[in-house]
Write an enzyme that holds these catalytic residues in place. Structure first.
Site, mmCIF file in Angstrom:
data_model
loop_
_atom_site.group_PDB
_atom_site.id
_atom_site.type_symbol
_atom_site.label_atom_id
_atom_site.label_comp_id
_atom_site.label_asym_id
_atom_site.label_seq_id
_atom_site.Cartn_x
_atom_site.Cartn_y
_atom_site.Cartn_z
ATOM 1 N N SER A 155 1.250 -5.346 -7.731
ATOM 2 C CA SER A 155 0.785 -4.504 -6.630
ATOM 3 C C SER A 155 0.879 -3.021 -7.001
ATOM 4 O O SER A 155 0.279 -2.594 -7.971
ATOM 5 C CB SER A 155 1.589 -4.843 -5.369
ATOM 6 O OG SER A 155 0.926 -4.388 -4.214
ATOM 7 N N ASP B 232 -3.053 -9.826 -3.956
ATOM 8 C CA ASP B 232 -1.779 -9.160 -4.252
ATOM 9 C C ASP B 232 -0.763 -10.104 -4.918
ATOM 10 O O ASP B 232 -0.487 -11.192 -4.408
ATOM 11 C CB ASP B 232 -1.205 -8.619 -2.940
ATOM 12 C CG ASP B 232 -0.029 -7.689 -3.146
ATOM 13 O OD1 ASP B 232 1.001 -8.144 -3.683
ATOM 14 O OD2 ASP B 232 -0.128 -6.507 -2.779
#
Length: 294
Positions: free
Chosen positions: A41, A187
């Protein structure tokens, strides 16, 4: 014995991940230069930028310009900040405004893939990440993603760097998933919040992990089903993070109390906290490196 290879595993945490920059700044100042970087991320975003140039001051300058510019404003993080804010101590009209914003956000994300369009998302990634292949970074780099269809962890070490960072940073509901090499990716924090294991598999002898995730909150509500969903999600991510910490030789955890995932205006504060945490860890890191070099 030859040179000890040092790898940095940079965890997820949205705005809190700006602290990664402070950690890397101190490490490189002290001559502890990464031989590989793996990020999840926001960790993938910072890691990719540093792996490309090894120029941390330039990254800081780029971030300052970006967060003050129109591209960042197009994501509407100010709106999302209000969604994340608890109205419990606000007045009636503030509470009503919060409720309406939250209702609008959930209605939007239930009706389409994401709150932010793919075009806007990719335009923002392009403002920070160079248009190169992952294989062309100065330091070996990998981005951790969640393979939505395969239900597994995806470690990206080849292909377009911008797309890899976008995929690793695609927070479900906020940003759209990214197609990459025939897979639909989102993610990486949902499968590996702190990618120390992938970092070691890239050849690191010593893995330094930087954990910027929030501690599991003790003040929470379970008044609605949504409250419960959010709580168990937080528990899952917290548990995963604790498991993955075990793959690192040392974990640096900057003290980021009061800084939320949407606090992108706190660049200097986050960097200072990262620097402070890295300074405290230096003696332990040097001891580990000395032992491994024998």
């Amino acid at each position: 014995m030859g040179k000890v290879k040092v790898g940095f595993a940079l965890g997820g945490g949205a705005a809190r991940g700006i602290a990664h920059i402070g950690v890397l700044q101190v490490m490189m100042r002290e001559g502890i230069v990464p031989d590989c970087i793996v990020g999840t991320s926001i960790g993938a975003l910072v890691g990719a930028c540093v792996a490309t140039t090894l120029d941390v001051p330039e990254l800081v300058r780029r971030l300052r310009d970006y967060f003050g510019g129109e591209k960042f404003k197009s994501i509407k993080f100010d709106f999302l900040k209000h969604i994340n804010h608890s109205p419990e101590s606000d007045g009636l009209y503030d509470a009503l405004s919060h409720y309406l914003r939250k209702s609008f956000f959930y209605n939007v994300t239930l009706a389409r893939q994401s709150f932010v369009s793919q075009e806007t998302f990719l335009r923002n990634i392009s403002a920070l990440v160079d248009d190169i292949s992952i294989q062309d970074t100065r330091v070996p780099f990998a981005a951790v993603c969640t393979d939505i269809h395969g239900g597994s962890e995806a470690i990206l070490t080849e292909g377009p760097l911008r797309s890899a960072v976008a995929a690793s940073s695609a927070i479900p509901g906020i940003f759209p998933p990214i197609e990459f090499g025939g897979r639909l990716l989102a993610d990486g924090g949902w499968v590996n919040q702190l990618p120390a294991g992938p970092c070691r598999r890239m050849g690191a002898d010593v893995v330094i992990a930087v954990d910027v995730a929030r501690e599991l909150a003790q003040d929470y509500t379970v008044d609605t089903g949504l409250d419960i969903i959010r709580r168990v999600n937080a528990i899952t991510r917290h548990t995963l993070s604790r498991v993955h910490r075990g793959d690192a030789d040392l974990v640096i955890s900057p003290q980021l109390e009061g800084i939320t995932w949407t606090s992108f205006g706190c660049i200097e504060e986050c960097i200072r906290h990262g620097e402070a945490a890295a300074e405290k860890a230096l003696s332990a890191i040097r001891e580990i490196l000395e032992k491994r070099s024998r």
